[in-house]
Design a protein around this motif. Structure first.
Motif, mmCIF file in Angstrom:
data_model
loop_
_atom_site.group_PDB
_atom_site.id
_atom_site.type_symbol
_atom_site.label_atom_id
_atom_site.label_comp_id
_atom_site.label_asym_id
_atom_site.label_seq_id
_atom_site.Cartn_x
_atom_site.Cartn_y
_atom_site.Cartn_z
ATOM 1 N N TYR A 31 0.816 -1.196 0.000
ATOM 2 C CA TYR A 31 0.000 0.000 0.000
ATOM 3 C C TYR A 31 0.860 1.261 0.000
ATOM 4 C CZ TYR A 31 -3.783 -3.139 1.447
ATOM 5 O OH TYR A 31 -4.692 -4.149 1.518
ATOM 6 N N LEU A 32 0.339 2.295 -0.638
ATOM 7 C CA LEU A 32 0.890 3.637 -0.480
ATOM 8 C C LEU A 32 0.144 4.280 0.672
ATOM 9 C CD1 LEU A 32 2.692 5.964 -1.581
ATOM 10 C CD2 LEU A 32 0.713 6.669 -2.945
ATOM 11 N N ALA A 33 0.888 4.862 1.612
ATOM 12 C CA ALA A 33 0.264 5.460 2.794
ATOM 13 C C ALA A 33 0.891 6.815 3.074
ATOM 14 C CB ALA A 33 0.433 4.537 4.008
ATOM 15 N N TRP A 34 0.187 7.595 3.886
ATOM 16 C CA TRP A 34 0.669 8.912 4.301
ATOM 17 C C TRP A 34 1.075 8.837 5.763
ATOM 18 C CZ3 TRP A 34 2.341 13.244 2.264
ATOM 19 C CH2 TRP A 34 2.397 14.405 3.028
ATOM 20 N N HIS A 35 2.342 9.169 6.023
ATOM 21 C CA HIS A 35 2.851 9.182 7.394
ATOM 22 C C HIS A 35 2.431 10.509 8.018
ATOM 23 C CE1 HIS A 35 5.423 8.845 10.847
ATOM 24 N NE2 HIS A 35 6.067 7.785 10.381
ATOM 25 N N ARG A 37 2.875 11.867 10.940
ATOM 26 C CA ARG A 37 3.821 12.638 11.748
ATOM 27 C C ARG A 37 4.935 13.225 10.886
ATOM 28 N NH1 ARG A 37 3.496 8.212 15.405
ATOM 29 N NH2 ARG A 37 5.641 7.610 14.892
ATOM 30 N N LEU A 38 5.483 12.390 9.994
ATOM 31 C CA LEU A 38 6.569 12.868 9.139
ATOM 32 C C LEU A 38 6.047 13.654 7.943
ATOM 33 C CD1 LEU A 38 8.896 9.718 9.069
ATOM 34 C CD2 LEU A 38 9.041 11.731 10.551
ATOM 35 N N ARG A 39 4.737 13.548 7.693
ATOM 36 C CA ARG A 39 4.080 14.253 6.597
ATOM 37 C C ARG A 39 4.753 13.942 5.255
ATOM 38 N NH1 ARG A 39 0.232 17.206 8.180
ATOM 39 N NH2 ARG A 39 0.055 18.296 6.173
ATOM 40 N N LYS A 40 4.818 12.659 4.960
ATOM 41 C CA LYS A 40 5.327 12.232 3.659
ATOM 42 C C LYS A 40 4.764 10.848 3.348
ATOM 43 C CE LYS A 40 9.641 10.048 5.222
ATOM 44 N NZ LYS A 40 11.122 10.055 5.063
ATOM 45 N N HIS A 41 4.821 10.483 2.079
ATOM 46 C CA HIS A 41 4.326 9.180 1.660
ATOM 47 C C HIS A 41 5.333 8.078 2.020
ATOM 48 C CE1 HIS A 41 1.612 11.493 -1.136
ATOM 49 N NE2 HIS A 41 0.785 10.601 -0.612
ATOM 50 N N VAL A 42 4.785 6.930 2.367
ATOM 51 C CA VAL A 42 5.593 5.736 2.625
ATOM 52 C C VAL A 42 4.915 4.554 1.944
ATOM 53 C CG1 VAL A 42 6.516 6.551 4.829
ATOM 54 C CG2 VAL A 42 4.363 5.248 4.787
ATOM 55 N N VAL A 43 5.646 3.456 1.837
ATOM 56 C CA VAL A 43 5.092 2.205 1.321
ATOM 57 C C VAL A 43 4.966 1.231 2.486
ATOM 58 C CG1 VAL A 43 5.525 0.212 -0.165
ATOM 59 C CG2 VAL A 43 6.006 2.524 -1.002
ATOM 60 N N ILE A 44 3.829 0.560 2.573
ATOM 61 C CA ILE A 44 3.606 -0.429 3.630
ATOM 62 C C ILE A 44 3.373 -1.789 2.997
ATOM 63 C CG2 ILE A 44 2.087 -1.168 5.503
ATOM 64 C CD1 ILE A 44 1.570 1.693 6.170
ATOM 65 N N LYS A 45 4.200 -2.755 3.400
ATOM 66 C CA LYS A 45 4.027 -4.130 2.941
ATOM 67 C C LYS A 45 3.349 -4.927 4.050
ATOM 68 C CE LYS A 45 7.786 -4.384 -0.400
ATOM 69 N NZ LYS A 45 8.940 -5.173 -0.902
ATOM 70 N N LEU A 46 2.171 -5.448 3.745
ATOM 71 C CA LEU A 46 1.396 -6.238 4.690
ATOM 72 C C LEU A 46 1.550 -7.717 4.379
ATOM 73 C CD1 LEU A 46 -0.970 -6.926 6.678
ATOM 74 C CD2 LEU A 46 -2.529 -6.399 4.785
ATOM 75 N N VAL A 47 1.913 -8.498 5.376
ATOM 76 C CA VAL A 47 1.942 -9.959 5.254
ATOM 77 C C VAL A 47 0.924 -10.516 6.247
ATOM 78 C CG1 VAL A 47 3.304 -12.054 5.467
ATOM 79 C CG2 VAL A 47 4.345 -9.989 4.534
ATOM 80 N N LYS A 48 -0.031 -11.280 5.748
ATOM 81 C CA LYS A 48 -1.131 -11.773 6.571
ATOM 82 C C LYS A 48 -0.801 -13.113 7.222
ATOM 83 C CE LYS A 48 -4.521 -9.683 3.423
ATOM 84 N NZ LYS A 48 -5.659 -9.968 2.512
ATOM 85 N N ASN A 49 -1.455 -13.353 8.339
ATOM 86 C CA ASN A 49 -1.430 -14.662 9.002
ATOM 87 C C ASN A 49 -0.018 -15.190 9.223
ATOM 88 O OD1 ASN A 49 -4.314 -14.675 8.853
ATOM 89 N ND2 ASN A 49 -4.168 -15.400 6.738
ATOM 90 N N CYS A 50 0.805 -14.369 9.853
ATOM 91 C CA CYS A 50 2.192 -14.758 10.131
ATOM 92 C C CYS A 50 2.251 -15.644 11.374
ATOM 93 C CB CYS A 50 3.059 -13.526 10.369
ATOM 94 S SG CYS A 50 3.184 -12.424 8.957
#
Length: 321
Positions: A31-35, A37-50
């Motif tokens: 996902y593309l997300a907005w941080h 606190r830092l006020r910038k875009h980040v990428v979040i990698k989600l891994v399910k059912n770990c």
């Protein structure tokens, strides 16, 4: 808490606001997300059912990657776990993959390719310093950024010292000869056992190039521990038909194969012995062709001994690039 997807506008840990879904695979999504606190875009990698062991493995990988500081590698910022789902937060880099550019028949002049070669070698020096090996270098995993530099991305199949990632891949044309052999050995440990074989093999699953195969759930007890020099403990290897790989030398091969593609516009053949003799290619300086040829030696001991040695050679030949 998290279903098949996370809707835009949703928050993760009250800090990351989801902007959009960038892609997905069998075990998670990106996902593309907005941080906030830092006020910038980040990428979040989600891994399910770990599982607990998977979470620990991923945490160790992230801790190793967080130490890396290099302008040609995206910075890993955080690792979060909630309800057996893990989230890796990574710096967002604006750019387009060379895989897409090559499909558009883009051609690149030698001076630019040499500049990118030096930048990517710098990235290798940085990750190898912390015993991290990428293991899947190819045009699809390199971004041409908006400022004209490159960035090495996607450490999904990376080898981190002390960790068993549980996944081994091979990207056709870019994987080193020894990586092909290791892949075959890993695959045989499952295909020889019909009770588990069908559950642990996935082929041609890569969304970005369609020619990457992988084996999931590789067990240390089933295959040799990789990461060591191929010549260590040769007697043990011969008795057990094992293959121990120096993944750093394998990365050097894959980077050379990628640069070969950028220069020629042709993906290297799957069988390394079928790669055209690079010095016979026309339109390029002998210097760059020799460097690529040395990087892509079939015998890993004949390649550059390290990314640092490759970097020194590039600097020696191309002082002004």
């Amino acid at each position: 808490m998290y279903g098949k997807t996370i809707k835009p506008g949703s928050y993760i840990y009250r800090t990351y606001r989801i902007v959009e879904k960038l892609g997905s695979g069998g075990s998670g999504a990106v996902y593309l997300a907005w941080h906030t606190r830092l006020r910038k875009h980040v990428v979040i990698k989600l891994v399910k059912n770990c599982s607990a062991s998977t979470v620990e493995t991923r945490r160790n990988e992230v801790e190793a990657l967080k130490k890396i500081r290099n302008m040609y590698v995206p910075q890993v910022l955080d690792f979060l776990v909630e309800n057996d789902h893990s989230f890796t937060v990574i710096e967002h880099i604006e750019g387009e993959s060379f895989d897409k550019l090559l499909k558009q028949k883009k051609r690149f002049d030698e001076s630019k390719v040499v500049q990118w070669y030096k930048q990517l070698t710098s990235a290798l020096c940085a990750i190898h310093r912390y015993d991290v090996c990428h293991r899947d270098i190819k045009p699809a995993n390199i971004l041409l950024t908006t400022n004209g530099d490159v960035c090495l991305i996607d450490f999904n199949f990376a080898f981190v010292s002390g960790n068993n990632t549980g996944v081994i891949s091979r990207s056709m044309g870019y994987a080193s000869p020894e990586q092909y052999e290791y892949f075959k050995l890993c695959r045989s440990t499952f295909t020889d056992n019909p009770k588990t074989g069908d559950n642990h093999m996935e082929a041609s699953i890569s969304e970005n190039d369609g020619l990457t195969e992988l084996v999931r759930n590789v067990k240390k007890s089933k295959v040799p521990e990789a990461g060591k020099n191929k010549h260590e403990d040769e007697s043990s290897q011969s008795n057990n038909h094992e293959i121990a790989i120096d993944w750093k030398l394998s990365d050097i091969y894959s980077l050379g194969a990628t640069i070969y593609h950028l220069l020629t516009g042709n993906r290297p053949p799957v069988v390394p012995d079928e790669v055209a003799k690079i010095p016979n290619l026309t339109g390029y300086s002998n210097s760059i062709l020799k460097i690529i040829e040395n990087s892509m030696k079939t015998n890993p001991t004949q390649r550059f001994k390290s990314a640092a040695e490759l970097s020194k050679m590039l600097d020696r030949v191309y002082l002004c690039v």
